[in-house]
Design an enzyme around this catalytic site. Structure first.
Site, PDB file in Angstrom:
ATOM      1  N   ASP A  94       0.866  -1.188   0.000  1.00  0.00           N
ATOM      2  CA  ASP A  94       0.000   0.000   0.000  1.00  0.00           C
ATOM      3  C   ASP A  94       0.898   1.231   0.000  1.00  0.00           C
ATOM      4  O   ASP A  94       2.135   1.112  -0.009  1.00  0.00           O
ATOM      5  CB  ASP A  94      -0.963   0.003   1.209  1.00  0.00           C
ATOM      6  CG  ASP A  94      -2.280   0.690   0.857  1.00  0.00           C
ATOM      7  OD1 ASP A  94      -2.232   1.851   0.420  1.00  0.00           O
ATOM      8  OD2 ASP A  94      -3.337   0.067   1.018  1.00  0.00           O
ATOM      9  N   HIS A 105      -3.082   3.041  -4.346  1.00  0.00           N
ATOM     10  CA  HIS A 105      -2.496   2.495  -3.115  1.00  0.00           C
ATOM     11  C   HIS A 105      -1.104   1.947  -3.432  1.00  0.00           C
ATOM     12  O   HIS A 105      -0.704   0.899  -2.914  1.00  0.00           O
ATOM     13  CB  HIS A 105      -3.375   1.377  -2.529  1.00  0.00           C
ATOM     14  CG  HIS A 105      -4.662   1.857  -1.921  1.00  0.00           C
ATOM     15  ND1 HIS A 105      -4.732   2.454  -0.695  1.00  0.00           N
ATOM     16  CD2 HIS A 105      -5.937   1.825  -2.384  1.00  0.00           C
ATOM     17  CE1 HIS A 105      -5.998   2.770  -0.409  1.00  0.00           C
ATOM     18  NE2 HIS A 105      -6.743   2.411  -1.424  1.00  0.00           N
ATOM     19  N   GLU A 121     -10.394   2.507  -5.197  1.00  0.00           N
ATOM     20  CA  GLU A 121     -10.220   3.919  -4.852  1.00  0.00           C
ATOM     21  C   GLU A 121      -9.266   4.702  -5.759  1.00  0.00           C
ATOM     22  O   GLU A 121      -8.753   5.740  -5.350  1.00  0.00           O
ATOM     23  CB  GLU A 121      -9.737   4.062  -3.388  1.00  0.00           C
ATOM     24  CG  GLU A 121     -10.730   3.537  -2.384  1.00  0.00           C
ATOM     25  CD  GLU A 121     -10.319   3.793  -0.942  1.00  0.00           C
ATOM     26  OE1 GLU A 121     -11.187   4.225  -0.172  1.00  0.00           O
ATOM     27  OE2 GLU A 121      -9.152   3.549  -0.577  1.00  0.00           O
TER      28      GLU A 121
HETATM   29  C1  TNX Z   1     -10.930   1.595   2.337  1.00  0.00           C
HETATM   30  S1  TNX Z   1     -11.596  -1.273   1.567  1.00  0.00           S
HETATM   31  C2  TNX Z   1      -9.892   0.890   1.782  1.00  0.00           C
HETATM   32  C3  TNX Z   1      -8.696   0.607   2.606  1.00  0.00           C
HETATM   33  C4  TNX Z   1      -8.743   1.319   3.930  1.00  0.00           C
HETATM   34  C5  TNX Z   1     -10.131   1.156   4.510  1.00  0.00           C
HETATM   35  C6  TNX Z   1     -10.278   1.727   5.888  1.00  0.00           C
HETATM   36  C7  TNX Z   1     -10.721  -0.847   0.441  1.00  0.00           C
HETATM   37  C8  TNX Z   1     -10.819  -1.669  -0.709  1.00  0.00           C
HETATM   38  N1  TNX Z   1      -9.967   0.266   0.564  1.00  0.00           N
HETATM   39  O1  TNX Z   1      -7.528   0.944   1.890  1.00  0.00           O
HETATM   40  O2  TNX Z   1      -7.781   0.769   4.762  1.00  0.00           O
HETATM   41  O3  TNX Z   1     -11.066   1.779   3.664  1.00  0.00           O
HETATM   42  O4  TNX Z   1     -11.500   1.370   6.462  1.00  0.00           O
END
Ligand code: TNX
Length: 534
Positions: A201, A268, A334
């Site tokens: 990440d 990420h 994301e």
């Molecule tokens: C969203 S869940 C993310 C993570 C974070 C999390 C914190 C996801 C696919 N992505 O990178 O750690 O929220 O709740």
């Protein structure tokens, strides 16, 4: 499968902690069918464990599980003498109606018999037996005068879902190898069979890749600390060598748990951009900066140029050598893809590939990974954002932004794993924030986890088989120590274990909590720092 259980003529005493003499039955996850009888089988130092062939491999695991409290190892033997009280473990094809993970456990005053079609079933039978015994069997140190009663019972059991998972996140705060092994031990007791490890990440790259040594030389050393910006907090640094990974994978396999590796892309991805700035957008500028500075400047999004695709495929090649898991997770969530929209180089690439927009580029990139993994006989799994822009048929979707992604994917014929924030985010608070350790936000009390059904009604009946199962997430931004990780995980993970394993019809929260009170005593004996019930 349920039908075959019913045909068996077993009385379903779902969830009843029966009070017949010989002790209560408080197993988590609740077995499919429990038929209680009077009396008990007594385990003493002279009890035999009897097993042959492949069953003996599992029998050794029972012996190993009992050894610390017994103070010695009950070496399994291949046969017992007439009249000798024994725990017998046996493989029997006729139980294949219970599936690869199902088992039967029969306890009479003379014998305990664990029978299954496959070794995994025997292993789960052992886990149930450990919970039928007094909590003291879980003690890490020797108990005097071993005389443990197992109530007489006949249990027929098999899981509802084939994917019963948890996620841990050593990318945000590194988790020492031994802590991962211990975490696997506790998972096994709850009959979990998947551990997704979020290995990369923005905050760190945690797996040695021989071809790209800087990933760990630089990418595992970023000075990130959300809670302790002054540097006084626990260290976040570290990575697993390939030998560490092999050890974790083997340890998990011994417990019938598959490790699902996650290599995040295309977002990420800050750690690899720090290590290899040529992966980023505007690479020349990034390359001119010091690593720690680079880390602060990168958006965490790679530029999916052809060399970047090759980089990730090289990484996945080493990942596939290390992890036998059929499913390989590539993240996909994301992504701030508007950065591609505004970048001249990426604009040119979209034009070259005749892609409409940045969404098109995102799916093109995921498709490159899918084709690569598929050509090696693996299956790509990703967070539900990978649905945007269309997906290849063999791809599995992990539904986290609610259930919609999972519903759409299953109805379109994709396999899905349900992991919605609403019910499975164990990094969320589990009580009033003021009285809980600092967490990322949200609110997910135990009862809400338990209320979850991984098969939403909006999934068409003929698509329900695409729901592989359910997974709980322990994202690591705020979780820096094993004690805190267990606090966030348990008892919510015990509720999730039951959702993943037990029959839908058997769900009863009050009843679960009453079994859980006994179960928490087991966790206490194991030294697990669970969150107490309200
Ligand atoms: C969203 S869940 C993310 C993570 C974070 C999390 C914190 C996801 C696919 N992505 O990178 O750690 O929220 O709740």
């Amino acid at each position: 499968m349920l039908r075959s259980v019913m045909a068996f003529g077993v009385v379903l005493v779902l969830g009843l902690s029966s009070r017949a003499s010989g002790g209560d039955i408080n197993v988590i996850p609740q077995p499919v069918a429990v038929e209680r009888a009077d009396g008990a089988f007594r385990v003493t130092p002279s009890t035999r464990i009897v097993a042959q062939g492949a069953a003996a491999v599992e029998a050794k695991k029972l012996a190993a599980a009992l050894a610390p409290a017994m103070g010695f190892v009950l070496e399994p033997t291949t046969s017992s003498k007439p009249g000798e009280r024994a725990i017998e473990m046996r493989l029997d094809d006729s139980l294949s109606t219970l599936g690869a993970e199902g088992y039967e456990l029969r306890v009479t005053p003379e014998q305990v018999a664990i029978v299954a079609a496959q070794p995994a079933g025997l292993f789960y039978g052992i886990q149930t037996l450990r919970q039928l015994l007094p909590a003291a069997v879980l003690r890490p140190t020797r108990v005097d005068d071993v005389a443990w009663d197992v109530p007489c019972v006949r249990i027929t059991d098999h899981p509802r879902f084939g994917w019963r998972g948890l996620l841990i996140d050593p990318a945000r705060h590194f988790i020492a190898k031994d802590d991962v092994l211990r975490f696997l031990d506790v998972m096994a007791l709850h009959k979990f069979n998947r551990l997704q490890i979020h290995l990369t990440d923005n905050e760190g790259w945690r797996i040695e890749i021989k071809k790209y040594p800087q990933l760990t030389e630089l990418g595992s050393q970023m000075d990130w600390n959300l809670r302790h910006r002054d540097g006084t907090g626990p260290r976040c640094f570290g990575f697993y060598t390939q030998d560490d990974i092999r050890q974790i994978v083997q340890y998990a396999a011994d417990r019938h748990i598959t490790i699902v590796p996650e290599i995040e892309m295309p977002f990420h991805a800050g750690a690899e951009i720090v290590a290899y700035p040529e992966l980023g957008i505007a690479p020349d500028r990034l390359a001119s900066l010091e690593p720690q500075k680079r880390w602060r400047e990168t958006s965490g999004l790679v530029a999916p140029r052809p060399q970047t695709v090759i980089f990730f495929q090289d990484v996945l090649t080493e990942v596939m050598e290390l992890f036998p898991s059929r499913h390989i997770h590539i993240g996909g969530d994301e992504a701030n893809i508007e950065l591609w929209t505004n970048d001249p180089e990426m604009q040119a690439q979209m034009k070259r590939l005749q892609l409409k927009d940045a969404h098109g580029l995102h799916s093109w990139f995921i498709a490159q990974m899918d084709a690569f993994l598929s050509s090696h006989g693996r299956r790509l799994v990703g967070w539900d954002e990978i649905l945007q822009g269309g997906l290849a048929p063999g791809v599995t979707v992990m539904s986290w932004r609610g259930e919609q992604g999972g519903i759409a994917a299953a109805n379109a014929g994709h396999d899905v794993v349900m992991a919605p924030t609403s019910h499975t985010y164990f990094d969320y608070y589990q009580g009033p924030a003021a009285s809980e350790p600092l967490a990322i936000g949200g609110n997910l009390p135990l009862a809400q986890v338990y209320s979850y059904d991984p098969v939403p009604e909006a999934i068409a009946p003929d698509r329900v088989r695409h729901v592989l199962g359910v997974q709980g997430q322990l994202w690591g931004e705020f979780i820096a120590t094993p004690a805190h990780r267990y606090y966030m995980a348990y008892p919510r993970a015990a509720a999730l274990a039951e959702i993943g394993w037990s029959a839908r019809e058997a769900k009863d929260y009050e009843q679960f909590v009453s079994r859980l009170r006994h179960h928490l005593e087991r966790l206490r004996v194991l030294g697990i720092t669970f969150r107490p019930l309200d």
